[in-house]
Design a protein around this motif. Structure first.
Motif, PDB file in Angstrom:
ATOM      1  N   ASP A  98       0.835  -1.205   0.000  1.00  0.00           N
ATOM      2  CA  ASP A  98       0.000   0.000   0.000  1.00  0.00           C
ATOM      3  C   ASP A  98       0.869   1.255   0.000  1.00  0.00           C
ATOM      4  OD1 ASP A  98      -2.688   1.344   0.369  1.00  0.00           O
ATOM      5  OD2 ASP A  98      -1.661   2.042   2.173  1.00  0.00           O
ATOM      6  N   ALA A  99       1.939   1.243   0.766  1.00  0.00           N
ATOM      7  CA  ALA A  99       2.833   2.397   0.836  1.00  0.00           C
ATOM      8  C   ALA A  99       3.531   2.636  -0.495  1.00  0.00           C
ATOM      9  CB  ALA A  99       3.863   2.195   1.947  1.00  0.00           C
ATOM     10  N   TYR A 100       3.759   1.581  -1.259  1.00  0.00           N
ATOM     11  CA  TYR A 100       4.452   1.737  -2.549  1.00  0.00           C
ATOM     12  C   TYR A 100       3.599   2.502  -3.558  1.00  0.00           C
ATOM     13  CZ  TYR A 100       8.432   0.636  -5.479  1.00  0.00           C
ATOM     14  OH  TYR A 100       9.582   0.742  -6.228  1.00  0.00           O
ATOM     15  N   TRP A 101       2.310   2.478  -3.390  1.00  0.00           N
ATOM     16  CA  TRP A 101       1.423   3.238  -4.278  1.00  0.00           C
ATOM     17  C   TRP A 101       1.524   4.747  -4.031  1.00  0.00           C
ATOM     18  CZ3 TRP A 101      -1.333   1.639  -8.411  1.00  0.00           C
ATOM     19  CH2 TRP A 101      -1.512   0.264  -8.563  1.00  0.00           C
ATOM     20  N   LYS A 102       2.019   5.123  -2.863  1.00  0.00           N
ATOM     21  CA  LYS A 102       2.048   6.539  -2.480  1.00  0.00           C
ATOM     22  C   LYS A 102       3.450   6.948  -2.034  1.00  0.00           C
ATOM     23  CE  LYS A 102      -1.259   5.741   0.527  1.00  0.00           C
ATOM     24  NZ  LYS A 102      -1.727   4.375   0.203  1.00  0.00           N
ATOM     25  N   LEU A 103       4.448   6.577  -2.824  1.00  0.00           N
ATOM     26  CA  LEU A 103       5.827   6.911  -2.475  1.00  0.00           C
ATOM     27  C   LEU A 103       6.029   8.423  -2.404  1.00  0.00           C
ATOM     28  CD1 LEU A 103       7.789   4.441  -4.799  1.00  0.00           C
ATOM     29  CD2 LEU A 103       7.412   4.208  -2.335  1.00  0.00           C
ATOM     30  N   ASP A 104       6.857   8.846  -1.463  1.00  0.00           N
ATOM     31  CA  ASP A 104       7.209  10.267  -1.388  1.00  0.00           C
ATOM     32  C   ASP A 104       8.016  10.660  -2.622  1.00  0.00           C
ATOM     33  OD1 ASP A 104       6.117  10.326   1.163  1.00  0.00           O
ATOM     34  OD2 ASP A 104       8.044   9.906   2.134  1.00  0.00           O
ATOM     35  N   CYS A 105       7.775  11.860  -3.123  1.00  0.00           N
ATOM     36  CA  CYS A 105       8.691  12.391  -4.133  1.00  0.00           C
ATOM     37  C   CYS A 105       9.826  13.089  -3.398  1.00  0.00           C
ATOM     38  CB  CYS A 105       7.995  13.327  -5.106  1.00  0.00           C
ATOM     39  SG  CYS A 105       7.522  14.939  -4.442  1.00  0.00           S
ATOM     40  N   TYR A 106      10.949  13.257  -4.070  1.00  0.00           N
ATOM     41  CA  TYR A 106      12.066  13.974  -3.469  1.00  0.00           C
ATOM     42  C   TYR A 106      11.690  15.445  -3.303  1.00  0.00           C
ATOM     43  CZ  TYR A 106      14.801   9.774  -4.233  1.00  0.00           C
ATOM     44  OH  TYR A 106      15.265   8.481  -4.196  1.00  0.00           O
ATOM     45  N   ALA A 107      12.282  16.076  -2.314  1.00  0.00           N
ATOM     46  CA  ALA A 107      11.847  17.410  -1.892  1.00  0.00           C
ATOM     47  C   ALA A 107      11.917  18.448  -3.006  1.00  0.00           C
ATOM     48  CB  ALA A 107      12.690  17.866  -0.701  1.00  0.00           C
ATOM     49  N   GLU A 108      12.915  18.331  -3.875  1.00  0.00           N
ATOM     50  CA  GLU A 108      13.112  19.360  -4.903  1.00  0.00           C
ATOM     51  C   GLU A 108      12.234  19.190  -6.137  1.00  0.00           C
ATOM     52  OE1 GLU A 108      15.901  16.105  -6.431  1.00  0.00           O
ATOM     53  OE2 GLU A 108      15.110  16.801  -4.496  1.00  0.00           O
ATOM     54  N   VAL A 109      11.552  18.061  -6.247  1.00  0.00           N
ATOM     55  CA  VAL A 109      10.840  17.721  -7.483  1.00  0.00           C
ATOM     56  C   VAL A 109       9.785  18.759  -7.884  1.00  0.00           C
ATOM     57  CG1 VAL A 109       9.246  16.056  -8.544  1.00  0.00           C
ATOM     58  CG2 VAL A 109      11.332  15.265  -7.401  1.00  0.00           C
ATOM     59  N   PRO A 110       8.839  19.138  -7.028  1.00  0.00           N
ATOM     60  CA  PRO A 110       7.805  20.096  -7.468  1.00  0.00           C
ATOM     61  C   PRO A 110       8.378  21.419  -7.964  1.00  0.00           C
ATOM     62  CG  PRO A 110       7.144  19.033  -5.421  1.00  0.00           C
ATOM     63  CD  PRO A 110       8.582  18.663  -5.651  1.00  0.00           C
ATOM     64  N   GLN A 111       9.352  21.956  -7.252  1.00  0.00           N
ATOM     65  CA  GLN A 111       9.918  23.246  -7.627  1.00  0.00           C
ATOM     66  C   GLN A 111      10.650  23.177  -8.961  1.00  0.00           C
ATOM     67  OE1 GLN A 111      12.494  24.948  -4.656  1.00  0.00           O
ATOM     68  NE2 GLN A 111      13.065  26.686  -5.925  1.00  0.00           N
ATOM     69  N   VAL A 112      11.437  22.115  -9.169  1.00  0.00           N
ATOM     70  CA  VAL A 112      12.185  21.979 -10.417  1.00  0.00           C
ATOM     71  C   VAL A 112      11.241  21.774 -11.600  1.00  0.00           C
ATOM     72  CG1 VAL A 112      13.822  20.544 -11.687  1.00  0.00           C
ATOM     73  CG2 VAL A 112      14.280  21.146  -9.307  1.00  0.00           C
ATOM     74  N   LEU A 113      10.245  20.932 -11.431  1.00  0.00           N
ATOM     75  CA  LEU A 113       9.288  20.706 -12.522  1.00  0.00           C
ATOM     76  C   LEU A 113       8.518  21.987 -12.843  1.00  0.00           C
ATOM     77  CD1 LEU A 113       7.755  17.161 -11.857  1.00  0.00           C
ATOM     78  CD2 LEU A 113       9.763  17.795 -13.191  1.00  0.00           C
ATOM     79  N   THR A 114       8.170  22.739 -11.826  1.00  0.00           N
ATOM     80  CA  THR A 114       7.457  23.999 -12.048  1.00  0.00           C
ATOM     81  C   THR A 114       8.306  24.963 -12.862  1.00  0.00           C
ATOM     82  OG1 THR A 114       6.181  23.760  -9.997  1.00  0.00           O
ATOM     83  CG2 THR A 114       6.378  25.972 -10.906  1.00  0.00           C
ATOM     84  N   ALA A 115       9.594  25.049 -12.552  1.00  0.00           N
ATOM     85  CA  ALA A 115      10.493  25.940 -13.283  1.00  0.00           C
ATOM     86  C   ALA A 115      10.655  25.503 -14.729  1.00  0.00           C
ATOM     87  CB  ALA A 115      11.849  25.997 -12.590  1.00  0.00           C
TER      88      ALA A 115
END
Length: 220
Positions: A87-104
């Motif tokens: 169940d936890a594998y379905w909701k793995l954490d993304c790395y902390a920098e991912v949202p900001q880098v993708l947004t840029a």
């Protein structure tokens, strides 16, 4: 050079493959790190063997099989944790920098995509849990081809869909073997060497090596 598309591997690159075990590390006990490392290693091993045999099973099935093998190889870990770990594998954490880098990168006008061995359902669930779905133009799964990386047809999915040449794609992966395959295909490759691993494929070198996704926007 501006790249028309930034294509990312998923597991280990955007999503932390060890997050599932870490969530239950206290219950797993002192073997938690070894258990997580083995689970990932077997998951990948099974994908390569299946591709070589041309006997495809989707990545979720392989993830389950790899976990079951880990329970057999490390019997001190309680098998009753199986459902919780999956169940936890379905909701793995993304790395902390991912949202900001993708947004840029999205703001630059480039197309963004995931290109992964994961099944469509796994990838969609992970992207949703990480809150990055709206930043992605496409999620490519090998399930369409019924094989696994490093088959060149996997990388070709991105160029065919976006109607661009390989050299117009910047491909990011934390897996050195994946970088080797993408480099052979013709992508500009960036290796996310998160764990300071040695370079195993010197004849198929990445264009750049980063410790994480930070700094990707500065590369040309």
């Amino acid at each position: 050079m501006a790249y028309a598309a930034y294509v990312f591997d998923a597991y280990g690159t955007l999503f932390d493959v060890h997050a599932a075990v870490r969530k239950h590390a206290e219950k797993i006990g002192p073997e938690a790190d070894r258990f997580s490392t083995l689970w990932r290693a077997k998951q990948l091993e099974y994908s390569w063997v299946r591709a070589l045999m041309n006997r495809y099973q989707d990545f979720w099935v392989l993830t389950e099989q790899a976990l079951d093998t880990c329970f057999e190889l490390i019997p001190s870990v309680d098998k009753s944790l199986r459902a919780d770990l999956l169940d936890a594998y379905w909701k793995l954490d993304c790395y902390a920098e991912v949202p900001q880098v993708l947004t840029a990168l999205k703001a630059s006008g480039a197309k963004l995509a995931i290109l992964s061995n994961g099944s469509p359902a796994m990838l969609e669930a992970a992207a949703k849990a990480a809150g990055i779905t709206d930043l992605l133009d496409e999620i490519f799964s090998v399930d369409t081809l019924r094989t696994y990386k490093t088959d060149e047809r996997v990388y070709e999915m991105a160029t065919t869909h976006f109607r661009i040449y390989p050299e117009a794609v910047s491909f990011q992966s934390s897996n050195r073997w994946d970088i080797a395959g993408a480099t052979a295909f013709g992508f500009r490759t960036v290796w996310m060497n998160r764990y300071n691993m040695p370079d195993e494929y010197p004849d198929l070198s990445p264009a750049a090596v980063l410790a994480d996704l930070n700094g990707l926007t500065a590369l040309v």
